[in-house]
Motif scaffolding. Sequence first.
Motif, PDB file in Angstrom:
ATOM      1  N   HIS A   1       9.997   7.381 -56.970  1.00 60.77           N
ATOM      2  CA  HIS A   1       9.894   7.634 -58.409  1.00 60.77           C
ATOM      3  C   HIS A   1       9.504   9.083 -58.701  1.00 60.77           C
ATOM      4  CE1 HIS A   1      10.326   3.389 -59.325  1.00 60.77           C
ATOM      5  NE2 HIS A   1       9.366   3.102 -58.474  1.00 60.77           N
ATOM      6  N   GLY A   2       9.511   9.917 -57.679  1.00 55.93           N
ATOM      7  CA  GLY A   2       9.065  11.296 -57.842  1.00 55.93           C
ATOM      8  C   GLY A   2       9.903  12.080 -58.842  1.00 55.93           C
ATOM      9  N   LYS A   3       9.279  13.079 -59.426  1.00 54.51           N
ATOM     10  CA  LYS A   3       9.947  13.997 -60.346  1.00 54.51           C
ATOM     11  C   LYS A   3       9.627  15.425 -59.910  1.00 54.51           C
ATOM     12  CE  LYS A   3      11.427  10.694 -63.074  1.00 54.51           C
ATOM     13  NZ  LYS A   3      12.862  10.342 -63.153  1.00 54.51           N
ATOM     14  N   GLY A   4      10.465  16.348 -60.333  1.00 53.49           N
ATOM     15  CA  GLY A   4      10.226  17.739 -60.001  1.00 53.49           C
ATOM     16  C   GLY A   4       8.990  18.278 -60.695  1.00 53.49           C
ATOM     17  N   VAL A   5       8.294  19.183 -60.009  1.00 54.52           N
ATOM     18  CA  VAL A   5       7.083  19.791 -60.559  1.00 54.52           C
ATOM     19  C   VAL A   5       7.124  21.294 -60.282  1.00 54.52           C
ATOM     20  CG1 VAL A   5       4.566  19.948 -60.352  1.00 54.52           C
ATOM     21  CG2 VAL A   5       5.689  17.710 -60.237  1.00 54.52           C
ATOM     22  N   LEU A   6       6.794  22.087 -61.303  1.00 56.08           N
ATOM     23  CA  LEU A   6       6.574  23.528 -61.147  1.00 56.08           C
ATOM     24  C   LEU A   6       5.096  23.789 -61.349  1.00 56.08           C
ATOM     25  CD1 LEU A   6       9.409  25.468 -63.020  1.00 56.08           C
ATOM     26  CD2 LEU A   6       8.787  25.686 -60.607  1.00 56.08           C
TER      27      LEU A   6
ATOM     28  N   LEU B   1      18.978   8.655 -32.886  1.00 52.53           N
ATOM     29  CA  LEU B   1      18.916   9.879 -33.673  1.00 52.53           C
ATOM     30  C   LEU B   1      17.751   9.807 -34.659  1.00 52.53           C
ATOM     31  CD1 LEU B   1      20.887  12.415 -33.794  1.00 52.53           C
ATOM     32  CD2 LEU B   1      21.670  11.464 -35.957  1.00 52.53           C
ATOM     33  N   PRO B   2      16.507  10.012 -34.186  1.00 53.48           N
ATOM     34  CA  PRO B   2      15.386  10.070 -35.138  1.00 53.48           C
ATOM     35  C   PRO B   2      15.652  11.150 -36.180  1.00 53.48           C
ATOM     36  CG  PRO B   2      14.755  10.965 -32.994  1.00 53.48           C
ATOM     37  CD  PRO B   2      16.085  10.310 -32.811  1.00 53.48           C
ATOM     38  N   LEU B   3      15.435  10.816 -37.453  1.00 54.80           N
ATOM     39  CA  LEU B   3      15.922  11.678 -38.524  1.00 54.80           C
ATOM     40  C   LEU B   3      14.942  11.712 -39.693  1.00 54.80           C
ATOM     41  CD1 LEU B   3      19.526  11.843 -39.867  1.00 54.80           C
ATOM     42  CD2 LEU B   3      17.714  11.259 -41.470  1.00 54.80           C
ATOM     43  N   ILE B   4      14.754  12.891 -40.209  1.00 58.75           N
ATOM     44  CA  ILE B   4      14.009  13.128 -41.443  1.00 58.75           C
ATOM     45  C   ILE B   4      15.026  13.415 -42.549  1.00 58.75           C
ATOM     46  CG2 ILE B   4      12.419  14.676 -42.626  1.00 58.75           C
ATOM     47  CD1 ILE B   4      11.033  13.011 -40.472  1.00 58.75           C
ATOM     48  N   CYS B   5      14.898  12.749 -43.682  1.00 57.12           N
ATOM     49  CA  CYS B   5      15.816  12.982 -44.799  1.00 57.12           C
ATOM     50  C   CYS B   5      15.037  13.299 -46.064  1.00 57.12           C
ATOM     51  CB  CYS B   5      16.705  11.763 -45.038  1.00 57.12           C
ATOM     52  SG  CYS B   5      17.801  11.936 -46.479  1.00 57.12           S
ATOM     53  N   THR B   6      15.415  14.379 -46.729  1.00 56.59           N
ATOM     54  CA  THR B   6      14.925  14.672 -48.066  1.00 56.59           C
ATOM     55  C   THR B   6      16.096  14.518 -49.038  1.00 56.59           C
ATOM     56  OG1 THR B   6      15.404  17.053 -47.979  1.00 56.59           O
ATOM     57  CG2 THR B   6      13.270  16.323 -47.115  1.00 56.59           C
ATOM     58  N   MET B   7      15.822  14.034 -50.218  1.00 58.75           N
ATOM     59  CA  MET B   7      16.898  13.733 -51.157  1.00 58.75           C
ATOM     60  C   MET B   7      17.228  14.910 -52.077  1.00 58.75           C
ATOM     61  SD  MET B   7      15.930   9.756 -52.026  1.00 58.75           S
ATOM     62  CE  MET B   7      17.531   9.281 -52.664  1.00 58.75           C
ATOM     63  N   ASN B   8      16.491  16.002 -51.941  1.00 51.30           N
ATOM     64  CA  ASN B   8      16.680  17.145 -52.847  1.00 51.30           C
ATOM     65  C   ASN B   8      16.673  18.438 -52.030  1.00 51.30           C
ATOM     66  OD1 ASN B   8      16.092  15.797 -55.721  1.00 51.30           O
ATOM     67  ND2 ASN B   8      14.617  14.987 -54.238  1.00 51.30           N
TER      68      ASN B   8
ATOM     69  N   THR C   1       5.133  27.451 -57.115  1.00 48.59           N
ATOM     70  CA  THR C   1       5.456  26.370 -56.189  1.00 48.59           C
ATOM     71  C   THR C   1       6.282  25.306 -56.902  1.00 48.59           C
ATOM     72  OG1 THR C   1       3.379  26.704 -54.977  1.00 48.59           O
ATOM     73  CG2 THR C   1       4.503  24.595 -54.658  1.00 48.59           C
ATOM     74  N   MET C   2       7.352  24.873 -56.237  1.00 46.97           N
ATOM     75  CA  MET C   2       8.170  23.792 -56.790  1.00 46.97           C
ATOM     76  C   MET C   2       8.134  22.597 -55.845  1.00 46.97           C
ATOM     77  SD  MET C   2      12.267  23.499 -57.721  1.00 46.97           S
ATOM     78  CE  MET C   2      12.218  24.652 -59.103  1.00 46.97           C
ATOM     79  N   LEU C   3       7.826  21.429 -56.419  1.00 47.14           N
ATOM     80  CA  LEU C   3       8.083  20.164 -55.744  1.00 47.14           C
ATOM     81  C   LEU C   3       9.445  19.708 -56.270  1.00 47.14           C
ATOM     82  CD1 LEU C   3       4.622  18.352 -56.120  1.00 47.14           C
ATOM     83  CD2 LEU C   3       5.319  20.052 -54.442  1.00 47.14           C
ATOM     84  N   PRO C   4      10.522  19.856 -55.469  1.00 45.70           N
ATOM     85  CA  PRO C   4      11.882  19.731 -56.020  1.00 45.70           C
ATOM     86  C   PRO C   4      12.407  18.302 -56.026  1.00 45.70           C
ATOM     87  CG  PRO C   4      12.017  20.388 -53.745  1.00 45.70           C
ATOM     88  CD  PRO C   4      10.537  20.230 -54.044  1.00 45.70           C
ATOM     89  N   PHE C   5      11.588  17.355 -56.460  1.00 46.18           N
ATOM     90  CA  PHE C   5      11.943  15.939 -56.338  1.00 46.18           C
ATOM     91  C   PHE C   5      12.760  15.480 -57.546  1.00 46.18           C
ATOM     92  CE2 PHE C   5       7.498  15.805 -54.235  1.00 46.18           C
ATOM     93  CZ  PHE C   5       7.978  16.491 -53.122  1.00 46.18           C
ATOM     94  N   LEU C   6      13.908  16.114 -57.763  1.00 48.22           N
ATOM     95  CA  LEU C   6      14.701  15.864 -58.966  1.00 48.22           C
ATOM     96  C   LEU C   6      15.347  14.476 -58.941  1.00 48.22           C
ATOM     97  CD1 LEU C   6      16.473  19.335 -59.299  1.00 48.22           C
ATOM     98  CD2 LEU C   6      14.228  18.615 -60.145  1.00 48.22           C
ATOM     99  N   ASN C   7      15.635  13.959 -57.752  1.00 47.96           N
ATOM    100  CA  ASN C   7      16.285  12.658 -57.617  1.00 47.96           C
ATOM    101  C   ASN C   7      15.347  11.607 -57.027  1.00 47.96           C
ATOM    102  OD1 ASN C   7      18.938  13.366 -58.508  1.00 47.96           O
ATOM    103  ND2 ASN C   7      19.261  14.441 -56.586  1.00 47.96           N
ATOM    104  N   GLY C   8      14.032  11.737 -57.260  1.00 45.98           N
ATOM    105  CA  GLY C   8      13.117  10.942 -56.460  1.00 45.98           C
ATOM    106  C   GLY C   8      13.110  11.537 -55.061  1.00 45.98           C
ATOM    107  N   GLU C   9      12.296  11.012 -54.167  1.00 46.45           N
ATOM    108  CA  GLU C   9      12.245  11.621 -52.843  1.00 46.45           C
ATOM    109  C   GLU C   9      11.990  10.576 -51.763  1.00 46.45           C
ATOM    110  OE1 GLU C   9      13.334  13.404 -50.470  1.00 46.45           O
ATOM    111  OE2 GLU C   9      13.041  15.131 -51.766  1.00 46.45           O
TER     112      GLU C   9
ATOM    113  N   CYS D   1      21.640   8.335 -52.744  1.00 41.30           N
ATOM    114  CA  CYS D   1      20.677   8.968 -53.644  1.00 41.30           C
ATOM    115  C   CYS D   1      20.362   8.085 -54.849  1.00 41.30           C
ATOM    116  CB  CYS D   1      21.205  10.326 -54.108  1.00 41.30           C
ATOM    117  SG  CYS D   1      22.920  10.320 -54.679  1.00 41.30           S
ATOM    118  N   ASP D   2      20.809   6.849 -54.833  1.00 43.10           N
ATOM    119  CA  ASP D   2      20.559   5.894 -55.910  1.00 43.10           C
ATOM    120  C   ASP D   2      19.158   5.319 -55.742  1.00 43.10           C
ATOM    121  OD1 ASP D   2      20.486   3.308 -57.342  1.00 43.10           O
ATOM    122  OD2 ASP D   2      22.641   3.642 -57.649  1.00 43.10           O
ATOM    123  N   THR D   3      18.299   5.534 -56.735  1.00 40.09           N
ATOM    124  CA  THR D   3      16.921   5.030 -56.665  1.00 40.09           C
ATOM    125  C   THR D   3      16.672   3.876 -57.621  1.00 40.09           C
ATOM    126  OG1 THR D   3      16.172   6.695 -58.275  1.00 40.09           O
ATOM    127  CG2 THR D   3      16.023   7.278 -55.930  1.00 40.09           C
TER     128      THR D   3
END
Length: 497
Positions: free
Chosen positions: A349-354, A293-300, A334-342, A99-101
């Motif tokens: 470089h994403g940030k969370g959005v409400l 193992l095709p994989l989708i990963c979200t960081m948040n 609606t929340m874009l929960p990109f607290l740790n980047g995504e 999770c290090d960006t």
Amino acid sequence: MAFTAGIDAGTQSLKVVLYDATARQVVATASEPLELTSSEDGSREQHPSAWVAAMHTCFARLDAGLRARVVALAVSGQQHGFVPADTEGNVLAPAKLWCDTSTTAECAQIMDAVGGAQRTIELAGNPILAGYTASKLPWTKTHRPEAYARLASILLPHDYLNFVLTGQRFCEYGDASGTGWLDVRTRTWSKDLLRATDPDRDLADCLPPIAAPDALFPIDPAIAAQLGLSPTVQVAVGGGDNMMAAIGTGCVEEGRLAMSLGTSGTLFAYSDTPVVDPQGAWAAFCSSTGGWLPLICTMNCTVATEQVAKLFGFSTRDGDAHLDATPPGADGLTMLPFLNGERTPDLPHGKGVLAGLDPTNFSPAHLYRAAMEGATYSLKYGYDAFVRAGMRFERIVLTGGGSHSAAWRQLVADVFGLPVDVPAQAEGAAFGAALQALWASARANGDDASIADIARTHVALDPARSATPDPARAAAYANAYQRFLHYLDAVAPLQRG
């Protein structure tokens, strides 16, 4: 009776399970929390000594008589981390985690050196995304030059614990494919990408040999004594936490789709052949069982719900009541929960959005629901890429901390429009590691059972925790998901800088 053990070194805690294959039950578990060091530049680090201390603590909590019956074990570890070690195996710096960006610029530098993201995918099957191990090497060379100068071994978190347990350095295909250097089609290191990462030295000299999926290594007698284990214990190769969760959920045959709701969210499916997307829409990883193992990963994922619960002073254990008190779609919040980047979508470089706040939805319950929905929609965004590529699935097997929530299980069923099953063994990665140890040990003793045979025999589902889609709620979530995509389209250009 003999047991196998699974060790899962995650971001938030280290867990140990002991499994009795004859009785088909987990006979003991232990867990110890881990601290995460965060910096404003996006750094997320832990010291490997904390993993070792937590492992000792967990085994010490288990009954001595049970520990003495362990014949084999395997380690599951958080993917993509970088443990720099010298020639003696001493750790030279804290481990930079998945999770290090802070190394986002280095990702671009490596890919540019070989001709860009498209060429990187041609070379290895994957672009080098934020958090991947490769980018951590040039960052370390710049910011920790003394450590880099003494670097002799590049180890992933689970590789390092295997080194502690056996005194030997080795890795395996599943976790290695998350470094960014492994050509997943040929299962060989890409010389071009290693050279692009550091043109001044041959990083191949620092990489441990890749062991076969069913390989076994003898435990170091000294560490066995410290952990209260027999000196005859065998250590299987283990793998990345997602690869071990695939085993623990039975996702070792084609047509299976598994979802893990942990600090990060993952969605993965087993394949007998490499599944590479030319645009890098998913991670084209290898499995730890001989396949892919095709994989989708979200960081948040649970990190978002936990932050909201902490903000308003309640426990996530009470979160389902907040979901029950609010309607699907959170009354427009609606929340874009990109607290740790995504990573999915690719916004390091994403940030969370409400978005959509008004007097009717400005409440703790609505914010908690928006966080849970946003984390789920991010996974749906990745799932849509699977579907566009022609992949089809009939059910989802759910694991991870979020799977304990009945409301979240129903939310997943409604958003994805698929029935949801939950394994009886909740700790998917640790349990999967125990099953891999069981498989490798059985093969060493002449049993030719496949890993799929092992999974069919030992991975049981809990029917009381299944969920089926509700058409009315599914329609409401479909509208809310489109709203999520609308806000994502609007915000993404601002967060790609």
